[in-house]
Design an enzyme around this catalytic site. Structure first.
Site, PDB file in Angstrom:
ATOM      1  N   LYS A 151       0.884  -1.215   0.104  1.00 49.66           N
ATOM      2  CA  LYS A 151      -0.039   0.123   0.014  1.00 49.66           C
ATOM      3  C   LYS A 151       0.896   1.308  -0.012  1.00 49.66           C
ATOM      4  O   LYS A 151       1.872   1.136   0.751  1.00 49.66           O
ATOM      5  CB  LYS A 151      -0.763  -0.011   1.278  1.00 49.66           C
ATOM      6  CG  LYS A 151      -2.037   1.106   1.343  1.00 49.66           C
ATOM      7  CD  LYS A 151      -2.821   0.933   2.625  1.00 49.66           C
ATOM      8  CE  LYS A 151      -3.740   2.393   2.698  1.00 49.66           C
ATOM      9  NZ  LYS A 151      -4.482   1.900   4.183  1.00 49.66           N
ATOM     10  N   SER A 196      -9.342   1.673   3.656  1.00 51.48           N
ATOM     11  CA  SER A 196      -8.431   2.482   2.720  1.00 51.48           C
ATOM     12  C   SER A 196      -7.479   1.774   1.834  1.00 51.48           C
ATOM     13  O   SER A 196      -6.728   2.060   1.135  1.00 51.48           O
ATOM     14  CB  SER A 196      -7.672   3.543   3.433  1.00 51.48           C
ATOM     15  OG  SER A 196      -6.870   3.113   4.373  1.00 51.48           O
ATOM     16  N   SER A 205      -9.094  -0.573   7.770  1.00 57.37           N
ATOM     17  CA  SER A 205      -8.743  -0.391   6.427  1.00 57.37           C
ATOM     18  C   SER A 205      -8.110  -1.654   5.777  1.00 57.37           C
ATOM     19  O   SER A 205      -7.965  -1.430   4.596  1.00 57.37           O
ATOM     20  CB  SER A 205      -7.751   0.788   6.273  1.00 57.37           C
ATOM     21  OG  SER A 205      -8.266   1.861   6.377  1.00 57.37           O
TER      22      SER A 205
END
Length: 471
Positions: free
Chosen positions: A81, A157, A181
């Site tokens: 990420k 996220s 997330s």
């Protein structure tokens, strides 16, 4: 054969490395081929470095040939990420405020441990701006879409990490979780994701969201989740709050089953409301655990929603993020992020923060007392399935805040407990549903063991997104 390597679990992939059936170059090339074919449908990859990936794969192949592998997962392809620092690559965090020129000289602890293991890191995944919400879109990188239906959101996220993992654009990914997330997109995208006990995976630089923020593995199986946690859960001197090294391997402790465990089942934590398909799938999953020998009790936790306290903690952190930029930063970020900061973060006093911390501590005490009786708590991961991509909330939803439709994730960031999501079914639109398994702090191995027992008794994790049949 090579084309399907990207969908093999890591344990099978490295068995092939050892036998000579294929090598890390084959596995890497299969993952990159999936990116080339599929990412245009989902927009999960923000940066792809094929040269670096190819070089790392070649070096791993040489180590396998010479019998000098760095770890049992040497050569496994992985993406990260774009919140987590990666030496030599920009970490833009989904924001135009971040200068891409660098220099980018440091690896975060998770990245460093992956390099030390010989994993093949070849790209970075999309995130909303500074990872602030439960869907993945940003002005800088656009909208990330669901691998099961690109008209829907992947969640967030860590939505890019979830979509990439579901589609075999890498065997694994590393996400972050400050309020759900990894688990929100895990549930929406049909993958396995773990928010470990706080401190089990070191974090550096320290998150502005403080001790709400965790780094966790995202995979297609529970065994892979444990294997990746074995890599990530190693000490790093830069994180003063990190826990010590685990006493034993998480992957080696998966097979104890659930017979005799006392499982608390809460369908709503006392304040949530579920879609009928979610409620049915999760209740069916609980029956599977009971059939496997667990003692399951449906409990009424009677909790008050801690969301207002969470908002103070969360948006105070978001306000802190922007203090590192120019005075006009608040006018240059996503309007909804700016609104949340103005409403909950900018004017929060030290007393407000301490009051929110008191709510957090009380919730932690309640959960600690629960686990004196029950080994684990199971809940839905999400009360809904994925909604339209590019939206902050489902159509007609009463609130724009992401916390309004994620009631079962953020409480466990407040309490720092390990929380795992595993696929447990699909709705009538073919969208995944997740089961959340929560344990007492430091019981990550137990949570993974429960997830493994459930996964082995069901076949949900073997289903593949329809996109894979279209290429």
């Amino acid at each position: 054969m090579t084309a399907s390597l990207n969908l093999l679990p890591a344990a099978e992939l490295v068995a092939g490395f050892g036998s000579g059936a294929w090598d890390p170059v084959d596995a890497y090339e299969a993952s990159v081929a999936a990116v080339r074919e599929l990412d245009r449908h989902v927009n999960a990859i923000v940066m792809l470095d094929e040269e670096a990936g190819a070089q790392a794969a070649k070096e791993s192949a040489r180590r396998w040939q010479s019998g000098e592998t760095l770890s049992p997962v040497d050569g496994v392809p992985i993406t990260i990420k774009d919140i987590v620092l990666t030496r030599g690559w920009p970490t833009l965090k989904g924001s135009s405020l971040v200068d891409s020129s660098g220099p980018w000289e440091d690896d975060a602890p998770a990245t460093a441990r992956l390099r030390e293991s010989g994993a093949v890191i070849f790209g970075k995944n999309t995130t909303p701006e500074f990872g602030w919400k439960g869907v993945t879109d940003s002005a800088r990188h656009g909208v990330t879409r669901n691998p099961w239906d690109p008209s829907r959101t992947s969640g967030g996220s860590s939505g890019g990490a979830a979509a990439a993992t579901a589609l075999g654009m890498g065997t694994w990914s590393v996400g972050t979780d400050g309020g759900g997330s990894v688990r929100i997109p895990g549930s929406f995208s049909g993958v396995v994701a773990l928010k470990p006990t706080y401190g089990q995976v070191p974090v550096w630089p320290a998150s502005a969201y403080g001790t709400l923020s965790h780094v966790g593995p995202m995979t297609r199986t529970v065994q892979d989740c444990a294997l990746l946690l074995d890599v990530l859960a190693r000490p790093d001197a830069r994180d003063w709050s990190a826990l010590g090294a685990p006493a034993s391997s998480y992957a080696g402790a998966l097979d104890g089953g659930v017979a005799g465990l006392h499982v608390a089942f809460s369908p709503d934590l006392g304040y949530g409301h579920n879609d009928p398909a979610v409620d049915a799938a999760v209740r069916a999953a609980v029956e599977v655990l009971a059939d496997l020998g667990a003692r399951v009790s449906e409990v009424d936790l009677g909790l008050d929603d801690p969301v207002e306290a969470f908002h103070v903690l969360w948006f105070s952190g978001a306000a802190k993020v922007l203090r590192g930029f120019d005075p006009e930063a608040l006018t240059r970020v996503e309007p909804a992020l700016a609104q949340g900061i103005r409403e909950y973060g900018l004017d929060a006093s030290a007393a407000d923060y301490l009051d929110a911390t008191e709510v957090r501590m009380s919730l932690g005490q309640r959960m600690g007392e629960l686990h004196r009786t029950y080994d684990v708590l199971v809940t839905p991961t999400m009360p809904i399935t994925a909604f339209t991509a590019g939206q902050a909330a489902p159509d007609g939803w009463p609130s724009w805040l992401w916390t309004s439709w994620t009631p079962y994730t953020y409480p466990f960031n407040m309490t720092q407990q390990p929380a795992l999501t595993v696929p447990c079914g699909f709705d009538s639109d073919g969208l995944p549903i997740g089961l959340q398994v929560v344990g007492p702090r430091h019981a990550d191995a137990l949570v993974l063991r429960v997830g493994q027992a459930y996964e082995q008794a069901t076949g949900w994790h073997t289903r593949r997104p329809p996109l894979l049949n279209q290429v």
